[in-house]
Design an enzyme around this catalytic site. Structure first.
Site, PDB file in Angstrom:
ATOM      1  N   SER A   7     -13.767  -7.269  -5.848  1.00  0.00           N
ATOM      2  CA  SER A   7     -12.329  -7.021  -5.928  1.00  0.00           C
ATOM      3  C   SER A   7     -11.606  -8.215  -5.342  1.00  0.00           C
ATOM      4  O   SER A   7     -11.921  -8.659  -4.228  1.00  0.00           O
ATOM      5  CB  SER A   7     -11.969  -5.771  -5.121  1.00  0.00           C
ATOM      6  OG  SER A   7     -10.587  -5.799  -4.799  1.00  0.00           O
ATOM      7  N   ASP A  33      -7.370  -4.646  -8.794  1.00  0.00           N
ATOM      8  CA  ASP A  33      -6.651  -3.514  -8.196  1.00  0.00           C
ATOM      9  C   ASP A  33      -5.162  -3.638  -8.465  1.00  0.00           C
ATOM     10  O   ASP A  33      -4.487  -4.512  -7.907  1.00  0.00           O
ATOM     11  CB  ASP A  33      -6.894  -3.493  -6.678  1.00  0.00           C
ATOM     12  CG  ASP A  33      -8.294  -3.032  -6.333  1.00  0.00           C
ATOM     13  OD1 ASP A  33      -8.671  -1.939  -6.792  1.00  0.00           O
ATOM     14  OD2 ASP A  33      -9.005  -3.759  -5.621  1.00  0.00           O
ATOM     15  N   HIS A  64      -8.452  -1.329 -12.227  1.00  0.00           N
ATOM     16  CA  HIS A  64      -8.297  -0.086 -11.464  1.00  0.00           C
ATOM     17  C   HIS A  64      -6.807   0.147 -11.251  1.00  0.00           C
ATOM     18  O   HIS A  64      -6.174  -0.523 -10.440  1.00  0.00           O
ATOM     19  CB  HIS A  64      -9.045  -0.241 -10.118  1.00  0.00           C
ATOM     20  CG  HIS A  64      -8.937   0.952  -9.220  1.00  0.00           C
ATOM     21  ND1 HIS A  64      -9.313   0.919  -7.881  1.00  0.00           N
ATOM     22  CD2 HIS A  64      -8.508   2.219  -9.447  1.00  0.00           C
ATOM     23  CE1 HIS A  64      -9.120   2.108  -7.341  1.00  0.00           C
ATOM     24  NE2 HIS A  64      -8.622   2.912  -8.256  1.00  0.00           N
ATOM     25  N   MET A  66      -3.831   1.892  -9.843  1.00  0.00           N
ATOM     26  CA  MET A  66      -3.289   2.796  -8.813  1.00  0.00           C
ATOM     27  C   MET A  66      -1.777   2.796  -8.984  1.00  0.00           C
ATOM     28  O   MET A  66      -1.026   2.236  -8.171  1.00  0.00           O
ATOM     29  CB  MET A  66      -3.730   2.314  -7.422  1.00  0.00           C
ATOM     30  CG  MET A  66      -5.218   2.567  -7.180  1.00  0.00           C
ATOM     31  SD  MET A  66      -5.887   1.594  -5.811  1.00  0.00           S
ATOM     32  CE  MET A  66      -6.228   0.073  -6.691  1.00  0.00           C
ATOM     33  N   MET A 135     -13.736   7.376  -5.119  1.00  0.00           N
ATOM     34  CA  MET A 135     -13.151   6.526  -4.063  1.00  0.00           C
ATOM     35  C   MET A 135     -13.829   6.841  -2.734  1.00  0.00           C
ATOM     36  O   MET A 135     -13.930   8.004  -2.337  1.00  0.00           O
ATOM     37  CB  MET A 135     -11.648   6.761  -3.948  1.00  0.00           C
ATOM     38  CG  MET A 135     -10.811   6.251  -5.111  1.00  0.00           C
ATOM     39  SD  MET A 135     -10.950   4.482  -5.467  1.00  0.00           S
ATOM     40  CE  MET A 135     -10.397   3.730  -3.928  1.00  0.00           C
ATOM     41  N   ASP A 174     -15.896   2.728  -4.693  1.00  0.00           N
ATOM     42  CA  ASP A 174     -14.910   1.690  -4.356  1.00  0.00           C
ATOM     43  C   ASP A 174     -14.355   1.971  -2.972  1.00  0.00           C
ATOM     44  O   ASP A 174     -13.733   3.006  -2.754  1.00  0.00           O
ATOM     45  CB  ASP A 174     -13.801   1.710  -5.417  1.00  0.00           C
ATOM     46  CG  ASP A 174     -12.738   0.646  -5.203  1.00  0.00           C
ATOM     47  OD1 ASP A 174     -12.894  -0.192  -4.289  1.00  0.00           O
ATOM     48  OD2 ASP A 174     -11.747   0.664  -5.959  1.00  0.00           O
TER      49      ASP A 174
HETATM   50  C1  DX5 Z   1      -8.667   0.075  -2.444  1.00  0.00           C
HETATM   51  C2  DX5 Z   1      -9.123  -0.718  -3.632  1.00  0.00           C
HETATM   52  C3  DX5 Z   1     -10.433  -1.359  -3.449  1.00  0.00           C
HETATM   53  C4  DX5 Z   1     -10.493  -2.399  -2.374  1.00  0.00           C
HETATM   54  C5  DX5 Z   1     -11.882  -2.482  -1.886  1.00  0.00           C
HETATM   55  O1  DX5 Z   1      -7.557   0.808  -2.798  1.00  0.00           O
HETATM   56  O2  DX5 Z   1      -9.205   0.128  -4.753  1.00  0.00           O
HETATM   57  O3  DX5 Z   1     -10.897  -1.909  -4.672  1.00  0.00           O
HETATM   58  O4  DX5 Z   1     -10.116  -3.668  -2.800  1.00  0.00           O
HETATM   59  O5  DX5 Z   1     -11.894  -3.346  -0.791  1.00  0.00           O
HETATM   60  P1  DX5 Z   1     -13.008  -3.210   0.318  1.00  0.00           P
HETATM   61  O6  DX5 Z   1     -14.311  -3.533  -0.347  1.00  0.00           O
HETATM   62  O7  DX5 Z   1     -12.612  -4.230   1.325  1.00  0.00           O
HETATM   63  O8  DX5 Z   1     -12.958  -1.826   0.855  1.00  0.00           O
HETATM   64 ZN    ZN Z   2     -10.251  -0.673  -6.550  1.00  0.00          ZN
END
Ligand code: DX5
Ligand code: ZN
Length: 218
Positions: A7, A33, A64, A66, A135, A174
């Protein structure tokens, strides 16, 4: 076969083409993201910037979303390098239609569940899902602690896929994936791993991807 999806949330946003290049030889997919500051309390990229990143990416992109209105917005993220688009169950008004719209564009369709959403939410939608995203942190920020208590959801999703003979569907995790946690998630049944800070805070992000892969399978 497992997939590692770095990511770029923790990468240097001012130099994304180069940051993507640093993982291009080792990563399977680039995880993008997209946050709108409505569905989650953080903002990353709007549609225009997302498409710019997707078009520049040396890797196929795992988007992804959000965002608050994925039903109408999801297919706008389709571009030549878009490999998959994942929407959140909690944000969809009509998840089945949205998943079908994504698939009709020739892109894999993912459905994500936040930590408080039971995995049963995805069960009846399975025929239309190419990837279940469990998640393992509250979405919104990188660098959070992996929630081991999500593993029963991964185990249940894996048992459904096995029992129903859905061999080409993936289970992604994730949040908080690192050398300390990836094996736990793999053993629970995940096959696709997002790693943000573990990869981009490493001195050599490409090498870290290989280490994560080895650790999962160790
Ligand atoms: C969180 C994101 C993740 C995040 C993961 O909302 O969806 O993809 O970037 O980062 P790490 O690996 O640092 O938890
Ligand atoms: Zn993500």
């Amino acid at each position: 076969m497992i997939r590692i999806c770095p990511s770029i949330l923790n990468a240097n946003f001012d130099d994304l083409p180069n940051e993507i290049q640093r993982v291009a030889a080792q990563a399977d997919l680039l995880h993008l993201d997209v946050m709108d500051n409505v569905f989650v309390p953080n903002f990353t990229f709007d549609l225009e910037k997302s498409l710019e990143i997707i078009n520049q990416s040396a890797l196929p992109v795992d988007v992804h979303l959000m965002i608050a209105n994925p039903d109408s917005e999801a297919i706008k993220f389709v571009a030549a390098n878009t490999a998959s688009i994942t929407v959140h169950f909690e944000a969809c008004h009509n998840p089945q239609q949205t998943l079908r719209d994504i698939k009709h564009k020739g892109v894999r369709a993912g459905l994500a569940v936040k930590p408080n959403t039971p995995i049963e939410a995805v069960e009846e939608l399975l025929p239309d899902i190419d990837m279940i995203l469990v998640m393992t942190v509250e979405p919104g920020f990188g660098g959070q602690k992996f929630m081991t208590e999500m593993m029963p959801k991964v185990e249940k999703a894996r048992s459904w896929l096995r029992d129903k003979g859905f061999n080409d569907k993936w289970i992604q995790v994730d949040g908080g994936i690192s050398l300390e946690t990836i094996r736990t998630a793999y053993q629970a049944g995940a096959d696709t791993f997002v790693a943000g800070s573990a990869v981009y805070r490493a001195e050599n992000p490409g090498e870290m991807i290989e280490l994560l892969r080895q650790e999962a399978l160790s």
